[in-house]
Design a protein around this motif. Sequence first.
Motif, PDB file in Angstrom:
ATOM      1  N   ASN A   6      19.169   9.322 -52.256  1.00 31.21           N
ATOM      2  CA  ASN A   6      19.975   8.387 -51.464  1.00 31.21           C
ATOM      3  C   ASN A   6      19.342   6.996 -51.418  1.00 31.21           C
ATOM      4  OD1 ASN A   6      22.318   9.813 -50.684  1.00 31.21           O
ATOM      5  ND2 ASN A   6      21.134  10.981 -49.187  1.00 31.21           N
ATOM      6  N   TYR A  55      26.636   8.152 -51.559  1.00 32.17           N
ATOM      7  CA  TYR A  55      25.512   8.851 -50.952  1.00 32.17           C
ATOM      8  C   TYR A  55      25.631  10.343 -51.254  1.00 32.17           C
ATOM      9  CZ  TYR A  55      29.127   9.619 -47.394  1.00 32.17           C
ATOM     10  OH  TYR A  55      30.302   9.938 -46.755  1.00 32.17           O
ATOM     11  N   THR A  99      25.061  14.239 -49.954  1.00 37.40           N
ATOM     12  CA  THR A  99      24.872  15.129 -48.813  1.00 37.40           C
ATOM     13  C   THR A  99      24.551  16.529 -49.319  1.00 37.40           C
ATOM     14  OG1 THR A  99      27.250  15.602 -48.714  1.00 37.40           O
ATOM     15  CG2 THR A  99      26.410  13.844 -47.304  1.00 37.40           C
ATOM     16  N   VAL A 141      28.225  20.030 -44.961  1.00 37.80           N
ATOM     17  CA  VAL A 141      28.370  18.835 -45.789  1.00 37.80           C
ATOM     18  C   VAL A 141      29.479  17.949 -45.243  1.00 37.80           C
ATOM     19  CG1 VAL A 141      29.159  18.032 -48.053  1.00 37.80           C
ATOM     20  CG2 VAL A 141      27.397  19.783 -47.908  1.00 37.80           C
ATOM     21  N   LYS A 184      28.288  16.068 -42.215  1.00 37.12           N
ATOM     22  CA  LYS A 184      27.372  14.979 -42.526  1.00 37.12           C
ATOM     23  C   LYS A 184      28.110  13.774 -43.076  1.00 37.12           C
ATOM     24  CE  LYS A 184      23.295  17.816 -43.499  1.00 37.12           C
ATOM     25  NZ  LYS A 184      22.300  18.217 -44.506  1.00 37.12           N
ATOM     26  N   LYS A 185      29.269  13.982 -43.653  1.00 43.09           N
ATOM     27  CA  LYS A 185      30.040  12.874 -44.242  1.00 43.09           C
ATOM     28  C   LYS A 185      30.846  12.114 -43.198  1.00 43.09           C
ATOM     29  CE  LYS A 185      32.381  14.076 -47.910  1.00 43.09           C
ATOM     30  NZ  LYS A 185      33.201  14.929 -48.790  1.00 43.09           N
TER      31      LYS A 185
END
Length: 264
Positions: free
Chosen positions: A212, A224, A226, A259, A262-263
């Motif tokens: 990242n 990015y 994840t 995931v 986290k996005k």
Amino acid sequence: MKYIKQNDHIAYLVYAAADMAAGAGRRPAAEYSGCCGLTVADTHKYLPLWHRLQNSLRQTDFSTCTVDQVLAILETVAAGIPYSTAASGGGNISLYDHSRLTAALAVCLCRYFAVAGISDYRSWCAGAKKSRSRTVPAFLLVDGDLAGALPALHGRSIFVEVLLEHCLGELFAAVGLSRVHLLYSDGGRFYLLAPNIPVVTGLLETAAAAVNDWLRRQFGAALYLTLAWQEADAGALMELTDGRLCNDNPHCARPKKQVSKKKE
């Protein structure tokens, strides 16, 4: 296996891994329609492939080559060969996919057993403790997503794939794994099979941060990576066939949710 004297011989790990991989390939024939270019009946086509494999291996310097280079050789020969020799051909995966998955599972077992202090591979993989070995969480299903401005890159699939390959290369190098551990990769999404040991989860976090950091330097905040993972035992993995079924397998649900979170 009865002729192997050492209880800690790696052949027992491969034996157990091959059994798990075979279980993962036992699916309804409809799910594998056209998965392999050859059938058991195409006996006249196998000898040239065998000769090609022999020639490729003779020309390979195993003192300097990488696992990924050997994997590429195997793919050119075995990707179109069905793993199952059953005349019906039902529930088949390719010999290449079966061999690749077997190698990944064996590596995971080896590293998990090493951390757990288990050296009696005979008992755990082919003896009295075989059933117990199916319930230990020796594996990590890792879900990765290269996200961000991917819609803006629509039509530049080659760029996305090259970028994803770079990210995967960094992850594999950091964790000490190879491409045999890649279950699925497409459109910026991938699934890995890794050993469930503390050092691996720590290295995954460190590697993801490094990737990242590189992505920020190259693209700002547009892209990015994840990562999330879920521990699994052999029984869970034997419900997987290939990476495609990670999309709807319940054992992949938790890392997929992580995931997605986290996005946000």
